[in-house]
Design a protein around this motif. Structure first.
Motif, PDB file in Angstrom:
ATOM      1  N   THR A 193     -56.042   8.166 -92.902  1.00 41.00           N
ATOM      2  CA  THR A 193     -55.889   7.377 -94.121  1.00 41.00           C
ATOM      3  C   THR A 193     -54.428   6.990 -94.278  1.00 41.00           C
ATOM      4  OG1 THR A 193     -55.514   9.276 -95.591  1.00 41.00           O
ATOM      5  CG2 THR A 193     -57.807   8.598 -95.199  1.00 41.00           C
ATOM      6  N   TYR A 198     -57.664   2.803 -93.958  1.00 48.50           N
ATOM      7  CA  TYR A 198     -58.105   3.919 -93.126  1.00 48.50           C
ATOM      8  C   TYR A 198     -58.467   3.376 -91.757  1.00 48.50           C
ATOM      9  CZ  TYR A 198     -62.938   2.363 -93.899  1.00 48.50           C
ATOM     10  OH  TYR A 198     -64.089   1.626 -93.934  1.00 48.50           O
ATOM     11  N   LYS A 216     -51.300   9.103 -94.414  1.00 49.64           N
ATOM     12  CA  LYS A 216     -51.442  10.102 -95.462  1.00 49.64           C
ATOM     13  C   LYS A 216     -52.019  11.398 -94.910  1.00 49.64           C
ATOM     14  CE  LYS A 216     -53.245  10.581-100.196  1.00 49.64           C
ATOM     15  NZ  LYS A 216     -54.155  11.738-100.076  1.00 49.64           N
ATOM     16  N   GLU A 217     -53.039  11.286 -94.050  1.00 46.33           N
ATOM     17  CA  GLU A 217     -53.689  12.487 -93.525  1.00 46.33           C
ATOM     18  C   GLU A 217     -54.557  12.118 -92.330  1.00 46.33           C
ATOM     19  OE1 GLU A 217     -55.328  13.324 -97.257  1.00 46.33           O
ATOM     20  OE2 GLU A 217     -56.419  11.436 -97.236  1.00 46.33           O
ATOM     21  N   LEU A 252     -58.218  13.448 -90.537  1.00 52.15           N
ATOM     22  CA  LEU A 252     -59.414  14.282 -90.597  1.00 52.15           C
ATOM     23  C   LEU A 252     -60.008  14.375 -89.195  1.00 52.15           C
ATOM     24  CD1 LEU A 252     -61.368  15.771 -92.635  1.00 52.15           C
ATOM     25  CD2 LEU A 252     -62.788  13.709 -92.487  1.00 52.15           C
ATOM     26  N   ARG A 305     -60.506  19.864 -99.519  1.00 52.77           N
ATOM     27  CA  ARG A 305     -59.971  18.772-100.324  1.00 52.77           C
ATOM     28  C   ARG A 305     -60.812  17.522-100.098  1.00 52.77           C
ATOM     29  NH1 ARG A 305     -53.466  19.781 -99.391  1.00 52.77           N
ATOM     30  NH2 ARG A 305     -53.458  21.866-100.325  1.00 52.77           N
ATOM     31  N   LEU A 311     -61.007  13.678-100.001  1.00 52.25           N
ATOM     32  CA  LEU A 311     -59.988  12.672 -99.713  1.00 52.25           C
ATOM     33  C   LEU A 311     -60.138  11.387-100.507  1.00 52.25           C
ATOM     34  CD1 LEU A 311     -59.806  13.021 -95.817  1.00 52.25           C
ATOM     35  CD2 LEU A 311     -58.878  14.496 -97.608  1.00 52.25           C
ATOM     36  N   THR A 315     -59.219  10.291-103.188  1.00 49.46           N
ATOM     37  CA  THR A 315     -58.272  10.229-104.306  1.00 49.46           C
ATOM     38  C   THR A 315     -57.814   8.802-104.570  1.00 49.46           C
ATOM     39  OG1 THR A 315     -56.444  10.665-102.785  1.00 49.46           O
ATOM     40  CG2 THR A 315     -57.456  12.573-103.872  1.00 49.46           C
ATOM     41  N   GLY A 337     -61.405  18.904 -95.007  1.00 46.20           N
ATOM     42  CA  GLY A 337     -61.499  17.705 -95.813  1.00 46.20           C
ATOM     43  C   GLY A 337     -62.912  17.169 -95.821  1.00 46.20           C
ATOM     44  N   VAL A 375     -64.963  13.488 -97.168  1.00 50.78           N
ATOM     45  CA  VAL A 375     -64.693  12.139 -97.640  1.00 50.78           C
ATOM     46  C   VAL A 375     -65.969  11.315 -97.558  1.00 50.78           C
ATOM     47  CG1 VAL A 375     -63.970  11.329 -95.350  1.00 50.78           C
ATOM     48  CG2 VAL A 375     -63.144  10.142 -97.396  1.00 50.78           C
ATOM     49  N   LEU A 408     -58.511  19.236 -91.701  1.00 52.45           N
ATOM     50  CA  LEU A 408     -57.601  18.285 -92.341  1.00 52.45           C
ATOM     51  C   LEU A 408     -56.154  18.613 -92.006  1.00 52.45           C
ATOM     52  CD1 LEU A 408     -57.256  15.915 -94.364  1.00 52.45           C
ATOM     53  CD2 LEU A 408     -57.108  17.636 -96.174  1.00 52.45           C
ATOM     54  N   GLU A 433     -52.429  17.174 -93.178  1.00 55.36           N
ATOM     55  CA  GLU A 433     -51.753  16.290 -94.128  1.00 55.36           C
ATOM     56  C   GLU A 433     -50.347  15.943 -93.649  1.00 55.36           C
ATOM     57  OE1 GLU A 433     -53.641  17.424 -98.400  1.00 55.36           O
ATOM     58  OE2 GLU A 433     -52.167  18.839 -97.628  1.00 55.36           O
TER      59      GLU A 433
END
Length: 313
Positions: free
Chosen positions: A9, A36, A52-53, A55, A84, A86, A88, A127, A129, A140, A142
């Motif tokens: 992402t 993404y 950002k991260e 997965l 978490r 994802l 967000t 993660g 999503v 995940l 980050e």
């Protein structure tokens, strides 16, 4: 839906959109207008100023219930975990999931897992999503954006590349560092060099200005980085490199004439197989005269100021 092993992402400002996509193409061999990207390539998110991260997809399903059933099969190996969600932010056309719903999803999965949860210092991050109608679950990683520590350097030029642009340029020049030798033969204060060395890119620095070389060395040392920075013009650089970065001098104190720019590019041709040129003016004719072929390019913007990033072979 494409579900290659890795999902990345992205968070990027409007001015950085084209530079981000050029970095994507270098790292992954593909790009997207979305925020993404799926790929079979494993890239550390810390490499990019835009990621950002990541997965590492372990399961893909049509419902969260299927994800819960999969997570329940994971063994308890004595490590703790945290989950978490994802979503967000909006991911492409998939809308952001509100905070209460994200927490509900995280809890519903975590309660069925055999291992112990730890919300403060878990051994593992997982993660989950939703993208379109598909739910993905996996390990995940980050991006902690440690590169931001490089923004304030002991030695700085007001006209030097910003830290995030310098990091992206280093990635574009050397997307896969193993076995690659690179050079920044007009390194100035060393912004690209610092980013490259912090990513274990084997890059050597060089500059015709002795004061710039001293500043570049000081910046490397300040961040605990090692690397060679020599004094001298590019025309006297010895050896051969897989990649080179040239941020063409342009300001009041180091402005290069058209003839000097041509000389720099002609000297770069036997020095490197690949060149990433950063310039405020079009140099397509000089690149062609020097024997380079342009393979990709973008505009890197900052408000009304524009630089062109040109990739050549």
């Amino acid at each position: 839906m494409q579900t290659d092993r890795f999902l990345y992402t992205y968070v990027r400002q409007t001015d950085d959109h084209d530079l981000c996509r050029l970095e994507m193409r270098a790292l992954f061999g593909q790009d997207t207008t979305a925020n993404y990207l799926f790929s079979g390539r494993c890239i550390d998110p810390e490499r990019s100023p835009f990621m950002k991260e990541r997965l590492d997809v372990l399961a893909a399903a049509d419902s969260i219930e299927e994800i819960i059933r999969f997570a329940a099969t994971l063994p308890d190996d004595g490590t703790t975990f945290q989950i978490r969600c994802l979503n967000t932010m909006a991911l492409g056309e998939t809308e952001k999931i509100p905070h209460p719903e994200r927490r509900r999803i995280e809890r519903s999965i975590g309660l069925k897992m055999a291992a112990a949860a730890d919300l403060f210092s878990p051994d593992l991050l997982y993660g989950v999503v939703r993208i379109g109608d598909t739910f993905l679950f996996g390990s995940l990683t980050e991006n902690t954006a440690g590169w931001r520590n490089h923004i304030k350097k002991p030695e700085m030029y007001s006209t030097a590349l910003s830290t995030h642009v310098a990091r992206a340029v280093a990635n574009i020049a050397v997307p896969h560092p193993e076995g690659v030798r690179a050079i920044d033969p007009c390194c100035g204060i060393g912004n690209v060099l610092v980013e490259a060395r912090s990513m274990d890119i084997d890059m050597t620095g060089r500059d015709i200005n002795p004061l710039a070389v001293l500043g570049s060395r000081k910046n490397l040392e300040h961040f605990g980085l090692t690397g060679t920075v020599d004094v001298g013009p590019i025309e006297e650089a010895a050896g051969h490199y897989d990649a080179a970065v040239i941020d063409m001098p342009y300001n009041l104190y180091t402005h290069a004439t058209r003839e000097q720019q041509a000389s720099i590019l002609k000297a770069a041709r036997p020095l490197t197989d690949k060149l990433v040129l950063v310039t405020i003016e079009n140099m397509d004719d000089l690149l062609a005269d020097a024997g380079f072929t342009i393979t990709d390019r973008c505009i890197a913007r900052k408000a009304h100021f524009e630089r062109e990033v040109v990739v050549c072979e």
